[in-house]
Design a protein around this motif. Structure first.
Motif, PDB file in Angstrom:
ATOM      1  N   ALA A 256       0.831  -1.203   0.000  1.00 55.63           N
ATOM      2  CA  ALA A 256       0.000   0.000   0.000  1.00 55.63           C
ATOM      3  C   ALA A 256       0.869   1.257   0.000  1.00 55.63           C
ATOM      4  N   ARG A 257       1.949   1.231   0.772  1.00 55.87           N
ATOM      5  CA  ARG A 257       2.830   2.401   0.833  1.00 55.87           C
ATOM      6  C   ARG A 257       3.464   2.682  -0.521  1.00 55.87           C
ATOM      7  N   LEU A 258       4.004   1.639  -1.153  1.00 57.77           N
ATOM      8  CA  LEU A 258       4.659   1.841  -2.445  1.00 57.77           C
ATOM      9  C   LEU A 258       3.648   2.182  -3.535  1.00 57.77           C
ATOM     10  N   ALA A 259       2.460   1.605  -3.462  1.00 55.19           N
ATOM     11  CA  ALA A 259       1.428   1.948  -4.439  1.00 55.19           C
ATOM     12  C   ALA A 259       1.099   3.436  -4.358  1.00 55.19           C
ATOM     13  N   ALA A 260       1.089   3.970  -3.156  1.00 55.01           N
ATOM     14  CA  ALA A 260       0.824   5.402  -2.987  1.00 55.01           C
ATOM     15  C   ALA A 260       1.974   6.237  -3.547  1.00 55.01           C
ATOM     16  N   VAL A 261       3.206   5.764  -3.358  1.00 53.51           N
ATOM     17  CA  VAL A 261       4.368   6.486  -3.875  1.00 53.51           C
ATOM     18  C   VAL A 261       4.364   6.492  -5.406  1.00 53.51           C
ATOM     19  N   PHE A 262       4.096   5.349  -6.019  1.00 51.22           N
ATOM     20  CA  PHE A 262       4.068   5.280  -7.476  1.00 51.22           C
ATOM     21  C   PHE A 262       2.840   5.991  -8.048  1.00 51.22           C
ATOM     22  N   GLY A 263       1.764   6.001  -7.286  1.00 53.09           N
ATOM     23  CA  GLY A 263       0.564   6.707  -7.719  1.00 53.09           C
ATOM     24  C   GLY A 263       0.020   6.180  -9.026  1.00 53.09           C
ATOM     25  N   GLU A 264      -0.282   7.085  -9.944  1.00 59.76           N
ATOM     26  CA  GLU A 264      -0.859   6.713 -11.241  1.00 59.76           C
ATOM     27  C   GLU A 264       0.199   6.482 -12.310  1.00 59.76           C
ATOM     28  N   ALA A 265       1.468   6.476 -11.922  1.00 58.33           N
ATOM     29  CA  ALA A 265       2.528   6.297 -12.926  1.00 58.33           C
ATOM     30  C   ALA A 265       2.405   4.947 -13.618  1.00 58.33           C
ATOM     31  N   PRO A 266       2.543   4.893 -14.938  1.00 61.94           N
ATOM     32  CA  PRO A 266       2.571   3.599 -15.635  1.00 61.94           C
ATOM     33  C   PRO A 266       3.766   2.789 -15.126  1.00 61.94           C
ATOM     34  N   LEU A 267       3.514   1.585 -14.650  1.00 61.25           N
ATOM     35  CA  LEU A 267       4.531   0.805 -13.939  1.00 61.25           C
ATOM     36  C   LEU A 267       4.662  -0.580 -14.558  1.00 61.25           C
TER      37      LEU A 267
ATOM     38  N   VAL B  90      18.280   5.953 -10.987  1.00 63.39           N
ATOM     39  CA  VAL B  90      18.126   4.685 -10.278  1.00 63.39           C
ATOM     40  C   VAL B  90      18.063   4.920  -8.773  1.00 63.39           C
ATOM     41  N   ALA B  91      17.179   4.168  -8.108  1.00 66.16           N
ATOM     42  CA  ALA B  91      17.148   4.098  -6.648  1.00 66.16           C
ATOM     43  C   ALA B  91      17.268   2.632  -6.245  1.00 66.16           C
ATOM     44  N   ARG B  92      18.103   2.353  -5.241  1.00 66.66           N
ATOM     45  CA  ARG B  92      18.327   0.976  -4.812  1.00 66.66           C
ATOM     46  C   ARG B  92      17.623   0.700  -3.490  1.00 66.66           C
ATOM     47  N   ARG B  93      16.765  -0.301  -3.502  1.00 70.07           N
ATOM     48  CA  ARG B  93      16.011  -0.641  -2.296  1.00 70.07           C
ATOM     49  C   ARG B  93      16.920  -1.124  -1.170  1.00 70.07           C
ATOM     50  N   SER B  94      17.943  -1.905  -1.496  1.00 66.14           N
ATOM     51  CA  SER B  94      18.801  -2.449  -0.449  1.00 66.14           C
ATOM     52  C   SER B  94      19.544  -1.370   0.322  1.00 66.14           C
ATOM     53  N   LEU B  95      19.686  -0.182  -0.278  1.00 64.08           N
ATOM     54  CA  LEU B  95      20.358   0.933   0.383  1.00 64.08           C
ATOM     55  C   LEU B  95      19.378   1.836   1.120  1.00 64.08           C
ATOM     56  N   GLY B  96      18.117   1.434   1.149  1.00 66.00           N
ATOM     57  CA  GLY B  96      17.102   2.231   1.827  1.00 66.00           C
ATOM     58  C   GLY B  96      16.598   3.398   1.020  1.00 66.00           C
ATOM     59  N   GLU B  97      16.921   3.440  -0.268  1.00 69.75           N
ATOM     60  CA  GLU B  97      16.478   4.535  -1.127  1.00 69.75           C
ATOM     61  C   GLU B  97      15.054   4.280  -1.606  1.00 69.75           C
ATOM     62  N   GLY B  98      14.209   5.286  -1.548  1.00 68.55           N
ATOM     63  CA  GLY B  98      12.839   5.154  -2.011  1.00 68.55           C
ATOM     64  C   GLY B  98      12.747   5.385  -3.509  1.00 68.55           C
ATOM     65  N   PRO B  99      11.642   5.001  -4.113  1.00 69.16           N
ATOM     66  CA  PRO B  99      11.489   5.148  -5.567  1.00 69.16           C
ATOM     67  C   PRO B  99      11.133   6.557  -6.011  1.00 69.16           C
ATOM     68  N   GLU B 100      10.897   7.456  -5.070  1.00 67.02           N
ATOM     69  CA  GLU B 100      10.480   8.810  -5.443  1.00 67.02           C
ATOM     70  C   GLU B 100      11.493   9.444  -6.398  1.00 67.02           C
ATOM     71  N   GLY B 101      11.008   9.842  -7.567  1.00 64.81           N
ATOM     72  CA  GLY B 101      11.852  10.567  -8.515  1.00 64.81           C
ATOM     73  C   GLY B 101      12.749   9.699  -9.371  1.00 64.81           C
ATOM     74  N   ALA B 102      12.834   8.400  -9.097  1.00 66.52           N
ATOM     75  CA  ALA B 102      13.703   7.527  -9.883  1.00 66.52           C
ATOM     76  C   ALA B 102      12.902   6.843 -10.982  1.00 66.52           C
ATOM     77  N   GLU B 103      13.491   6.745 -12.165  1.00 68.17           N
ATOM     78  CA  GLU B 103      12.820   6.043 -13.257  1.00 68.17           C
ATOM     79  C   GLU B 103      12.918   4.526 -13.094  1.00 68.17           C
ATOM     80  N   VAL B 104      13.984   4.079 -12.415  1.00 69.67           N
ATOM     81  CA  VAL B 104      14.205   2.653 -12.180  1.00 69.67           C
ATOM     82  C   VAL B 104      14.354   2.418 -10.682  1.00 69.67           C
ATOM     83  N   TYR B 105      13.469   1.600 -10.139  1.00 69.34           N
ATOM     84  CA  TYR B 105      13.582   1.205  -8.730  1.00 69.34           C
ATOM     85  C   TYR B 105      14.214  -0.178  -8.718  1.00 69.34           C
ATOM     86  N   LEU B 106      15.478  -0.259  -8.283  1.00 69.82           N
ATOM     87  CA  LEU B 106      16.230  -1.504  -8.311  1.00 69.82           C
ATOM     88  C   LEU B 106      15.885  -2.321  -7.065  1.00 69.82           C
ATOM     89  N   ALA B 107      15.120  -3.372  -7.268  1.00 63.33           N
ATOM     90  CA  ALA B 107      14.652  -4.222  -6.172  1.00 63.33           C
ATOM     91  C   ALA B 107      15.713  -5.280  -5.892  1.00 63.33           C
TER      92      ALA B 107
END
Length: 447
Positions: free
Chosen positions: A243-254, A308-325
């Protein structure tokens, strides 16, 4: 090969232990390396690859007492195999009151996930290293009445020791990848010797049964039983995080690129660049098959001009085109978030694709490359039913993703078709449980 009877006509363990020079060499090498096992495990512990509290189990030091009565031992090396055997574990416990199921795995991630999911009364341990001392200690302690290896876990010393003790050895949900089949075809003596250790082999479909026989398995010991993955429980999803990440991504095509390998990220980057140009706000979740490659994967994305934002480093997807899971054990979360998923291991040679059951169950539309030989039967049925689509490169991948974004009805029909294919799949749980329980008769009275 399709005889439904659970045991071969020549029932019982192999009358003699098959061997090959390479396997004898393996035993010699592992004997010489045995003294260094504690050092290896210490090195792995320092890198977070072993459980600090339970690493001695890999040396054959049991973490629990052996209960009285029969012990049915199943080995599922990692998360995917572990989840696939949970319905089988329940069927075995229901079919053999009083028997204990010992479930072993090889990875820390699998052990932690399975600890949360195994039924009460199931004993969970790590598999011992394929070395003389650990194998002997493990078998001396647990004294299994039947041993079951899942998919393609072949440890020569352990297998030989099991059979030498007169314990039936079963291969369940057998799977030999394209890469392994090509390698084994060049060493048929080794393949024949390893497969010759099994009392009986359960294959998910006729194509895999034929592959096993072509590599040297005794046709009289191979059974087509259906797949265990058909009944596997859905991947775990942290609903709060979803739910948290869905709110962050919002309506962005994913979209999601799942289980990618080296050589595929360039195509994925090209697809994301094309999508960014055609669909404003396009976002990508990228989950490489091996998170240890995360920095190299991130560099491919950055070199292509993507943020790019890296999840393992605690970086959120806000503003990144690629969220590296680049984490383990969260694939269910990514399938739940992404309406469209590309399954990797299919645009590069010698991998053979990955399991399509998981996105199908989670409701994510499936795209894949042409290299899906590991699951050729399943992908053929998905393609014929309109439950998955093949793409050849990054440009085709971008076009397919954009098309599914633009046509929700088509995307929904693809998801519905994929689920229909899964529902029509032969569920191998009952037949596999019957095969294993029948093997108990090959042993004497319970210990």
């Amino acid at each position: 090969m399709s005889d439904p009877s659970p045991l071969p006509s020549s029932s019982g363990p192999p009358s003699s232990l098959p061997d090959a020079p390479a396997l004898a060499l393996w035993r010699g090498v592992t004997w010489a390396l045995a003294p260094f096992a504690p050092l290896l495990l210490r090195w792995r512990r320092g890198r977070g690859k072993e459980d600090e509290a339970r690493w001695r189990e890999k040396l054959g030091v049991a973490g629990a007492a052996r209960p009285a009565g029969e012990v049915i031992w199943l080995h599922a090396v990692s998360v995917g195999e572990g989840l696939s055997v949970l319905p089988l574990v329940k069927a075995l416990r229901a079919g053999r009151a009083g028997a204990t199921v010992l479930l072993t795995c090889g990875t820390v991630t699998a052990a932690r996930l399975l600890a949360e999911r195994v039924p009460e009364g199931v004993i969970l341990q790590f598999l011992p290293l394929d070395l003389p001392g650990p194998v002997r200690r493990f078998l001396d302690h647990w004294r299994p009445d039947v041993a079951v290896l899942v998919e393609s876990e072949f440890w020569p010393r352990l297998m030989r020791a099991v059979v030498a003790r007169g314990v039936p050895l079963v291969l369940a949900n057998a799977r030999i990848s394209d890469r392994s089949a090509a390698r084994w075809s060049r060493a048929r003596g080794v393949a024949r010797a390893l497969l010759g250790h099994f009392t009986v082999i359960g294959a998910p479909d006729a194509a895999m049964a034929a592959r096993l026989v072509s590599l040297g398995a005794d046709p009289g010991r191979v059974r087509v039983l259906g797949t265990l993955k058909r009944a596997a429980e859905p991947l775990a999803v942290d609903e709060g995080e979803r739910a948290r990440l869905a709110a962050v991504f919002g309506e962005a095509p994913l979209w999601l690129a799942a289980s990618t390998h080296a050589g595929e990220e360039e195509a994925v980057a090209a697809a994301q660049l094309a999508l960014r140009a055609a669909v404003p706000g396009a976002r990508l979740i990228l989950a490489p098959r091996h998170p240890a490659r995360a920095e190299a994967v991130a560099e491919v994305m950055r070199a292509a001009g993507l943020t790019v934002a890296r999840r393992s480093l605690g970086e959120g997807p806000e503003g990144a085109e690629v969220y590296l899971a680049d984490t383990l054990g969260e694939m269910g979360l990514w399938f739940a978030l992404a309406p469209v998923s590309f399954l990797g291991g299919s645009l590069v040679a010698d991998v053979g694709g990955h399991n399509a059951y998981e996105p199908a169950v989670m409701g994510s539309a499936i795209l894949h490359g042409p290299g899906v030989g590991n699951f050729a039967d399943l992908y053929a049925r998905l393609g014929a039913a309109g439950g998955a689509a093949e793409v050849a490169d990054g440009a085709a991948l971008a076009q397919a993703v954009a098309g599914l974004w633009e046509d929700p009805a088509r995307r929904g029909a693809m998801v519905h078709a994929a689920r229909g294919v899964l529902e029509a799949e032969a569920d191998g749980v009952a037949a596999t449980a019957g095969m294993i329980l029948s093997c108990l008769a090959l042993r004497g009275a319970p210990q």
